[in-house]
Scaffold this active site. Sequence first.
Site, short mmCIF file in Angstrom:
data_model
loop_
_atom_site.label_atom_id
_atom_site.label_comp_id
_atom_site.label_asym_id
_atom_site.label_seq_id
_atom_site.Cartn_x
_atom_site.Cartn_y
_atom_site.Cartn_z
N TYR A 53 0.98 -1.07 0.13
CA TYR A 53 0.12 -0.09 -0.14
C TYR A 53 0.82 1.42 -0.04
O TYR A 53 1.90 1.36 0.74
CB TYR A 53 -0.94 -0.05 1.06
CG TYR A 53 -1.65 1.38 1.37
CD1 TYR A 53 -2.95 1.30 0.90
CD2 TYR A 53 -1.17 2.37 2.02
CE1 TYR A 53 -3.69 2.52 0.83
CE2 TYR A 53 -1.77 3.67 1.93
CZ TYR A 53 -3.09 3.68 1.47
OH TYR A 53 -3.64 4.89 1.44
N GLU A 89 -3.11 7.73 -4.19
CA GLU A 89 -3.23 6.41 -3.49
C GLU A 89 -2.95 5.22 -4.49
O GLU A 89 -3.57 5.30 -5.78
CB GLU A 89 -4.54 6.32 -2.79
CG GLU A 89 -4.56 4.76 -2.05
CD GLU A 89 -5.86 4.83 -1.39
OE1 GLU A 89 -7.07 4.82 -2.02
OE2 GLU A 89 -5.78 4.90 0.08
#
Length: 392
Positions: free
Chosen positions: A109, A200
């Site tokens: 992530y 993101e």
Amino acid sequence: MNVHEFQAKSLFAQFGVPVPRGKEITSPEAATAWANELNTPVFVVKAQIHAGGRGKAGGVKITKDKGAVAGLAKELIGKTLVTHQTGPKGRKVHRLLMEEGANISKELYLSLLVDRDTGWPMFIASTEGGMEIEVVAEKTPEKIIKESVDPAVGFQGHNGRNVAFALGLQNIEPAVINPFVQMLGNLYRLFMEKHAALVEINPLIITKEKTLVALDGKVSFDDNGLFKHEDVQKMRDLNEEEPLEIEANENNLNYIKLDGNIGCMVNGAGLAMATMDVIKLAGSEPANFLDVGGGATKETVAAGFRILLKDPNVKGVFINIFGGIVRCDRIAHGVIEAAKEVKIAVPLVVRLQGTNAEEGRKLLAESGLKLDAANDLWEAAQKIVKLTGKAA
Ligand code: GDP
Ligand code: MN
């Protein structure tokens, strides 16, 4: 403003962040044509909506069969996807991203946003890629890595290396450390140059071939910087926005639709927040946030009122104005004006205080409009909640 994954990935590519070869698709025929051109062992067809959680909701299809892509495209286009981020109504799919499949060895992530405490851009990274990061943060906070960048100095190599080593890339796959550091620098450039509010990548993958690829992408932009970026403005997809919010935007109103049933017309963001709080305290839920602003004219108030009443959830309206720069008589004129065009079939409670409050109240009283006047905020909130019934 948010953009689609395929648009986020086109920006990634522009800034040197590796993404799979892919293309936006809006028909089954286009899917077949692109599959022939892609010529890859694995095809991934992904629904494009402004919400995550598509994988679990059936919005990401993977196939090795070139002949199957048209069918998958047909299945997804027009489908309403319900994910944990869309709310129960879901979102209708209008476009797809079709790309080459990747050989995933590890999912990470990675994101970049503004840290509200320091005001600095901050990377957030985790070895728990592909998962909901909020859940990771809550259950295993030690797996969340944060690295702030001093904007006066800009991104430095050590910022990237701090993240790489905190993730343990030296143990997972040392070959990707340098490309990873470079990728963080590129994302930082994208973030700053395009006035992003969030970038993101979830998941950022390490492939079996030991390369890094952004397999998903999300970018949100600071609306106040949009005027500088025509390319980004063009990415706006009104299908993904609340129609009432679009209309409010055109009228220079700060309106955000919420799920409750008491429509609120307030001036000033602080008072709007307080009004929403007091409605909840009185046992109900606000249908919206609406700040008509300090420069509200009769026309903007009328527009605000029309927008409020278009929301079918609205079972009552609470007008709460503290007249400072905006005068209460002007608000009253706006309400009366709007009432001429739209029938007000729901209870209305009005609290006017401050500049020209007396005149405003008098105008409303003489207008023949059916309404309840209140002087006190708590009294007003209780009144409107009582008139609309408690929230379900
Ligand atoms: P989201 O669920 O909306 O966040 O959509 P993602 O783009 O993150 O896709 C969901 C999941 O699909 C990813 O976490 C991957 O596990 C999987 N996925 C996406 N693309 C590929 C691919 O090319 N190959 C494989 N094997 N899995 C993929
Ligand atoms: Mn994802």
